[in-house]
Design a protein around this motif. Structure first.
Motif, PDB file in Angstrom:
ATOM      1  N   VAL A   8       0.866  -1.193   0.000  1.00 48.27           N
ATOM      2  CA  VAL A   8       0.000   0.000   0.000  1.00 48.27           C
ATOM      3  C   VAL A   8       0.892   1.229   0.000  1.00 48.27           C
ATOM      4  CG1 VAL A   8      -1.811   1.289   1.183  1.00 48.27           C
ATOM      5  CG2 VAL A   8      -1.822  -1.213   1.251  1.00 48.27           C
ATOM      6  N   VAL A   9       0.732   2.072  -0.998  1.00 48.79           N
ATOM      7  CA  VAL A   9       1.539   3.284  -1.132  1.00 48.79           C
ATOM      8  C   VAL A   9       0.613   4.470  -1.347  1.00 48.79           C
ATOM      9  CG1 VAL A   9       3.370   4.467  -2.424  1.00 48.79           C
ATOM     10  CG2 VAL A   9       3.444   1.979  -2.161  1.00 48.79           C
ATOM     11  N   ALA A  13      10.544   3.795  -1.974  1.00 49.52           N
ATOM     12  CA  ALA A  13      11.247   3.496  -3.214  1.00 49.52           C
ATOM     13  C   ALA A  13      10.323   3.633  -4.427  1.00 49.52           C
ATOM     14  CB  ALA A  13      11.824   2.082  -3.144  1.00 49.52           C
ATOM     15  N   LYS A  14       9.033   3.413  -4.241  1.00 49.15           N
ATOM     16  CA  LYS A  14       8.085   3.518  -5.331  1.00 49.15           C
ATOM     17  C   LYS A  14       7.533   4.937  -5.478  1.00 49.15           C
ATOM     18  CE  LYS A  14       6.613  -1.295  -4.706  1.00 49.15           C
ATOM     19  NZ  LYS A  14       5.467  -2.196  -4.428  1.00 49.15           N
ATOM     20  N   GLY A  15       8.041   5.860  -4.707  1.00 48.06           N
ATOM     21  CA  GLY A  15       7.498   7.204  -4.700  1.00 48.06           C
ATOM     22  C   GLY A  15       6.352   7.312  -3.730  1.00 48.06           C
ATOM     23  N   GLY A  16       6.179   8.470  -3.158  1.00 54.62           N
ATOM     24  CA  GLY A  16       5.116   8.640  -2.179  1.00 54.62           C
ATOM     25  C   GLY A  16       5.498   8.048  -0.836  1.00 54.62           C
ATOM     26  N   THR A  17       4.499   7.680  -0.068  1.00 49.96           N
ATOM     27  CA  THR A  17       4.703   7.161   1.283  1.00 49.96           C
ATOM     28  C   THR A  17       4.267   5.704   1.353  1.00 49.96           C
ATOM     29  OG1 THR A  17       4.359   9.352   2.260  1.00 49.96           O
ATOM     30  CG2 THR A  17       4.065   7.456   3.706  1.00 49.96           C
ATOM     31  N   THR A  39      -2.221   3.500  -3.942  1.00 45.24           N
ATOM     32  CA  THR A  39      -1.940   2.375  -4.836  1.00 45.24           C
ATOM     33  C   THR A  39      -1.866   1.102  -3.995  1.00 45.24           C
ATOM     34  OG1 THR A  39      -0.711   3.799  -6.355  1.00 45.24           O
ATOM     35  CG2 THR A  39      -0.374   1.419  -6.567  1.00 45.24           C
ATOM     36  N   ILE A  40      -2.776   0.190  -4.254  1.00 43.59           N
ATOM     37  CA  ILE A  40      -2.842  -1.072  -3.513  1.00 43.59           C
ATOM     38  C   ILE A  40      -2.560  -2.222  -4.487  1.00 43.59           C
ATOM     39  CG2 ILE A  40      -4.266  -2.581  -2.077  1.00 43.59           C
ATOM     40  CD1 ILE A  40      -5.873  -0.120  -1.243  1.00 43.59           C
TER      41      ILE A  40
END
Length: 370
Positions: free
Chosen positions: A61-62, A70-74, A102-103
């Motif tokens: 979950v981001v 690493a994927k951007g965001g939190t 993003t899930i």
């Protein structure tokens, strides 16, 4: 079990506290843009944002907000009871921000937050309290009206939508006519942006109540920008929207509202891509507008404007994290050429609504001065 969960959560949260070089203060409160009764997302006095998402079967979950994982965001970490939690790695800029979740690769809105149209879709919104938020706060002052209108558009073979702000005095003194500002949103947004995200109606109400501006009408319509993919600005054609604005919307507003339908009492402004539209249309149609404003939307050169006598004001602004020198230098050049030009730089903000809220606050008192 509850104590174990709390210890686990505390350890996780603390693990990210020092990556930004400061200790996070535990005074988090629900965001003002949460759905009714929802505790998360939360913000603290330093500008950090904290999220809680329920996704019991998820593997990742981001949250798009922040510059952390690493994927951007939190990146959120899995806790108990199916919840994922996390805090931004650093404080966010003050003001409004879009975000999504993003899930496992799928993009969703946060069900706990209100939605706002941006990035060509309805996105979740969060408000980071600003030190100067008083100017766009909801106060006990006389309020104007924001109403939806549907105006006929022969050029597009449909009825199009606009929102019109009329000041508190509009329905009291039926003999008074008002100047009009045509105010454009940015790429990925629509005609709801300036009142929903920008709070332009509250800014107007508060400044009128304080005697800082003369009342005027604000018209907000869709700029027909979102067919252009991000990065494809060079392929955008202004002519269809210019026709809608100049030949259809303005005559409709002048016929249905008490406007001062003169070029000297008509302004156009826009943020980002709406600024590009403003620049192009004001150059193409100098007989229509007398006040020009680009908010993070480029600059004018003196040679762009062929008849200086028709221009009462050129206003250029941006955030300090954008290109402030470009704005300042452009205004210097315009002043040297004899234009009434003003620059404004929003300190500590970038290409975002806090820049444009502040810019509007600076612009409004300059419009339609005798």
């Amino acid at each position: 079990m509850k104590q174990h969960f709390n210890l686990m959560l505390l350890a996780f949260l603390l693990s990210g506290y020092f990556c930004s070089g400061q200790t996070v203060v535990e005074d988090f409160k629900p965001s003002s843009l949460n759905q009714p009764g929802q505790e998360y997302p939360q913000v603290n006095s330093q500008g950090y944002a904290r999220f809680q998402i329920k996704a019991p079967e998820a593997k990742s979950v981001v949250v798009s907000l922040g510059l952390g994982g690493a994927k951007g965001g939190t990146e959120l970490s899995k806790a108990e009871n199916g919840f994922w939690m996390g805090t931004t790695a650093g404080p966010m800029d003050e003001g409004f921000h879009y975000y999504h979740v993003t899930i496992d690769g799928g993009v969703f809105n946060d069900p706990s937050a209100l939605n706002f149209y941006g990035s060509t879709r309805w996105e979740s919104g969060i408000e980071i309290p600003a030190q100067d938020q008083d100017f766009y706060a909801l106060k006990d002052v006389p309020h104007g009206s924001v109403q939806q209108i549907l105006f006929p558009s022969k050029s597009t073979n449909t009825s199009r939508r606009a929102y019109v702000y009329t000041p508190p005095s509009y329905h009291k003194d039926k003999s008074k006519n008002y100047p009009v500002l045509y105010l454009q949103h940015g790429w990925g947004e629509d005609e709801t942006a300036w009142s929903n995200q920008g709070r332009v109606n509250l800014i107007m109400d508060n400044m009128i109540a304080e005697g800082k501006i003369k009342p005027f009408i604000v018209v907000m319509t869709y700029g027909m920008t979102n067919e252009i993919k991000y990065g494809g600005l060079a392929s955008f054609k202004i002519e269809p929207f210019q026709t809608v604005l100049v030949e259809e919307l303005i005559p409709y507003v002048d016929a249905n509202f008490r406007t001062n339908a003169k070029q000297t009492h008509r302004a156009m402004a826009g943020l980002s891509m709406g600024g590009m539209e403003t620049k192009t249309i004001t150059i193409n149609k100098p007989e229509v507008f007398s006040h020009y404003a680009l908010l993070s939307g480029g600059t004018y050169k003196p040679e762009d404007i062929k008849d200086k006598s028709k221009v009462k004001l050129v206003f250029l602004s941006c955030g300090s994290k954008e290109r402030p020198d470009g704005v300042k230098n452009a205004v210097t050049g315009l002043k040297e050429a004899g234009f009434n030009a003003v620059s404004y730089v929003s300190e500590g903000t970038g290409h975002e609504f806090q820049t444009w809220r502040r810019s509007f606050k600076e612009l409004a008192p300059l419009l339609f001065k005798d």
